[in-house]
Design an enzyme around this catalytic site. Structure first.
Site, mmCIF file in Angstrom:
data_model
loop_
_atom_site.group_PDB
_atom_site.id
_atom_site.type_symbol
_atom_site.label_atom_id
_atom_site.label_comp_id
_atom_site.label_asym_id
_atom_site.label_seq_id
_atom_site.Cartn_x
_atom_site.Cartn_y
_atom_site.Cartn_z
ATOM 1 N N GLU A 243 14.025 4.126 -3.992
ATOM 2 C CA GLU A 243 14.729 3.696 -2.780
ATOM 3 C C GLU A 243 16.249 3.766 -2.917
ATOM 4 O OE1 GLU A 243 12.028 2.069 -3.872
ATOM 5 O OE2 GLU A 243 10.617 2.232 -2.207
ATOM 6 N N HIS B 210 5.123 -7.521 1.467
ATOM 7 C CA HIS B 210 4.974 -6.440 2.442
ATOM 8 C C HIS B 210 5.003 -6.960 3.877
ATOM 9 C CE1 HIS B 210 3.548 -4.238 -1.094
ATOM 10 N NE2 HIS B 210 3.638 -3.119 -0.412
#
Lengths: 341, 337
Positions: free
Chosen positions: B71, B140
């Site tokens: 990322e 999440h």
């Protein structure tokens, strides 16, 4: 020199290679770039000591051969990302003294309009995509700049400078792998000055050659004497041309040394390196090395070399006067450039 | 550039939220050759939420790039490419993953223009999916808009339905600043009327989703739908609530909120993120600062409790604010005066 891709090679840094394709003109160019950095930095150090500059000052003195050697292999449209010790890269890439000193002073005429300071000098016209206050952060940004060049069908390359300590940062590893897997024209230049801030290399990694890390990403690498601008320049020329041909990233590790401390110019609370060590490295001052060589082989006369110093001194005196005469930013413009549009 | 405005765009068919996003992205890519998409499994697989379905077929591997799971390098790639004149769309899949790349978002993308003295723009779009409701647990399911809205230089949009998913995405890509598009996971399959042509919804302008005279409910993202449902329930009781969807939480259109408060004199702010330090606190503070004299009751906030998002469906349902809690909040506000 052939790029290597092995983790086992422990070859010593190369010292004073034959000039080869680097002719006398290039030697003079390297010398001038280094003198410009040296004088910019030593004068900035004096200004800091005199209490004239706000903020931090991370001096590059001692490492000039790396910036000069790499930048002499680049075009204006090639992009670089730099470090918190970024003045040398900016000077060698051609950023003007006036806007650099004005930025150190925090004046509105500075390279960042007084919003960035020493650690954030940039010049988009010169492909200087910024010094960076965050260790390792410039690496993925250079990967993005290289991506943009390829996307647009241009043949410019991106060079990212970082220290030995930055190779312990996640962004460095992610950026190296990303550049390799996408086959992007990025040259990774490690300026290994032996210290991550105040921690010696042996205290932050178990490797002797940081370049070994490149092998983990399938990237060739080379170790060079970072005090020898000719050696750095030859390695950089090869890596840059390789990237320009579309053969992907490569890493150069330049073994070098900073003559001042991590930050500032004054003494330290806690000595982390010996006077003997500093003195030993100073016997290999990169500017002395290239001057000795240029005089020995007749590339330049003493008068020619002295002229470079004097011209640069004059230019710096002008730039400092310009910076000191420049106004500070207007507080009414505090929010300028937070957003585009 | 196509200049279709929101007002000109006419809805002709229903589309799901995720397809509306996909259509807006595809149209923005057709509109501007400099737009490309990079992310994990965005090209070959089409994205784990099918956000990027079929885009590889049309735009090819030059403009649809599968990257390693990295990322920091992914956002950095976007920052560098944006600084060099491209319009990258980088996908972070789940919003929770921004912790891995927060330096590139906060210290690089957001500050570059300012620290460079304005000499460049960073037209970077970061897409991601936020919110609870899929039993995806605490790593999440988060709504982290307050983290990002706190950073000068960033913009943050939270589409509340299919129409805004398309229009805000198009505007994010056209915008010259780094913009984070927070798609909501529960809303991905929801349908709504969506015009076929490309249109942008202006960033920083709130939308009054329902007009009412008794309470102003300022709802973020998925909470807009919950607030509209609560409004139906309350209408049966003779209470008319006004629902305001900020659409963009940074910059925040406070003027629309203040105007509504002057009419209704009561405010409830509702978001999925935890209440503590959430945008509800910011909105409440701004309202009391600007229109305190119009308030008949203190501004009420509804958000999640100060806990990670739980996994068990029973706990998760109790965690996320819903129409019942919003309706109850409105009733409490009306009882205060």
């Amino acid at each position: 020199m052939a790029p290597r891709a092995s983790t086992t090679s422990k070859k010593s840094p190369q010292v004073s290679p034959p000039l080869g394709p680097v002719g006398p003109k290039a030697v003079k160019d390297l010398h001038e770039r280094m003198v410009r950095i040296r004088l910019f930095e030593t004068e900035a150090g004096k200004l800091m000591e005199a209490g004239k500059l706000p903020g931090f000052l991370h001096l590059y003195v001692g490492q000039e051969a790396v910036a000069a050697g790499v930048m002499a292999a680049l075009r204006d449209d090639d992009q670089i990302t730099s470090t918190h010790r970024g003045h040398g890269h900016a000077v060698a890439k051609g950023v003007g003294f006036r806007e650099m000193y004005a930025e150190l002073y925090g004046r509105v005429t500075g390279a960042c309009l007084g919003r960035g300071g020493s650690m954030h000098i940039n010049d988009l016209k010169r492909g200087m995509l910024g010094a960076n206050g965050i260790v390792g952060a410039g690496v993925p940004i250079a990967v993005g700049a290289a991506f943009a060049a390829r996307y647009k069908g241009e043949d410019s390359v991106a060079v990212t400078f970082f220290g030995d300590g930055a190779t312990n940062i996640g962004a460095w590893h992610e950026g190296a792998n990303m550049a390799a897997i996408l086959g992007l024209p990025v040259v990774f230049v490690c300026e290994n000055n032996g210290y991550a801030e105040f921690t010696p290399q042996s205290g932050h990694m178990l490797l002797t050659d940081v370049a070994d890390r490149a092998a983990a990403y399938g990237m060739p690498s080379v170790v060079v004497d970072g005090m020898d601008a000719v050696a750095v320049h030859q390695a950089a020329t090869e890596a840059v041309e390789r990237a320009r041909r579309g053969e992907g990233p490569m890493m150069i590790e330049a073994k070098t040394y900073r003559f001042f401390d991590h930050q500032g110019v004054k003494g330290l609370r806690h000595p982390y390196r010996s006077d003997e060590e500093v003195a030993e490295w100073k016997t290999r001052d990169p500017i002395d090395l290239i001057e000795t060589r240029a005089l020995a082989d007749g590339t330049a006369t003493r008068a020619e070399l002295d002229d470079v110093w004097q011209r640069t001194r004059d230019e710096i005196a002008d730039a400092i006067a310009y910076a000191e005469a420049s106004p500070p930013p207007d507080p009414a413009d505090l929010l300028l450039n937070v957003y585009s549009g | 550039m196509t200049t279709t405005t929101e007002a000109q765009a006419v809805a002709t068919r229903k589309l799901t939220y995720v397809k509306a996003f996909n259509e807006g992205l595809a149209q923005a890519m057709r509109e501007d050759e400099n737009v490309f998409v990079a992310g994990e499994d965005v090209a070959g697989y089409g994205g784990v939420f099918r956000m990027f379905d079929n885009l590889l077929d049309e735009f090819g591997p030059r403009r649809m790039i599968d990257t390693p799971i990295s990322e920091a390098a992914l956002v950095g790639l976007g920052v560098g490419a944006a600084a060099r004149g491209l319009r990258p769309v980088v996908d972070l899949m789940f919003m929770d993953f921004i912790g891995v790349c927060l330096d590139q978002i906060v210290n690089q993308a957001a500050k570059m223009k300012y620290m460079f003295g304005g000499g460049l723009s960073v037209p970077l779009t970061i897409t991601t999916a936020s919110g609870a409701g899929l039993g995806a647990a605490a790593q999440h399911s988060q709504s982290l808009e307050a983290w990002l809205a706190h950073v000068p230089g960033l913009k943050v949009v939270m589409p509340s339905d299919a129409y805004t998913a398309k229009g805000l995405t198009v505007s994010a890509i056209r915008d010259d600043n780094p913009v984070v598009v927070m798609l909501n996971k529960v809303l991905l399959g929801s349908s709504g009327e969506v015009p076929e042509e490309i249109y942008g919804i202006p960033l920083g302008r709130a939308h009054t989703a329902r007009q009412g005279s008794d309470v102003t409910v300022i709802a973020l993202g998925r909470m807009v739908g919950e607030a509209l449902a609560a409004a139906q329930e309350l209408a049966a009781e003779g209470v008319e609530i006004e629902v305001i969807d900020p659409r963009t939480v940074q910059p925040l259109d406070t003027e629309t909120m203040f105007a509504s408060v002057r009419r209704t004199n009561r405010v409830l702010v509702v978001h999925e993120a935890v209440t503590f330090g959430g945008l509800g606190a910011e909105i409440a503070a701004q309202i009391q600062d600007a229109v305190f004299d119009y308030l008949d009751a203190p501004v009420l906030r509804i958000g999640a409790p100060f806990s990670p998002v739980p996994f068990s469906p029973v706990l998760e349902k109790a965690y996320v604010p819903d129409r019942a809690r919003i309706a109850q909040g409105c009733r409490r506000l009306l009882e205060r005066s």
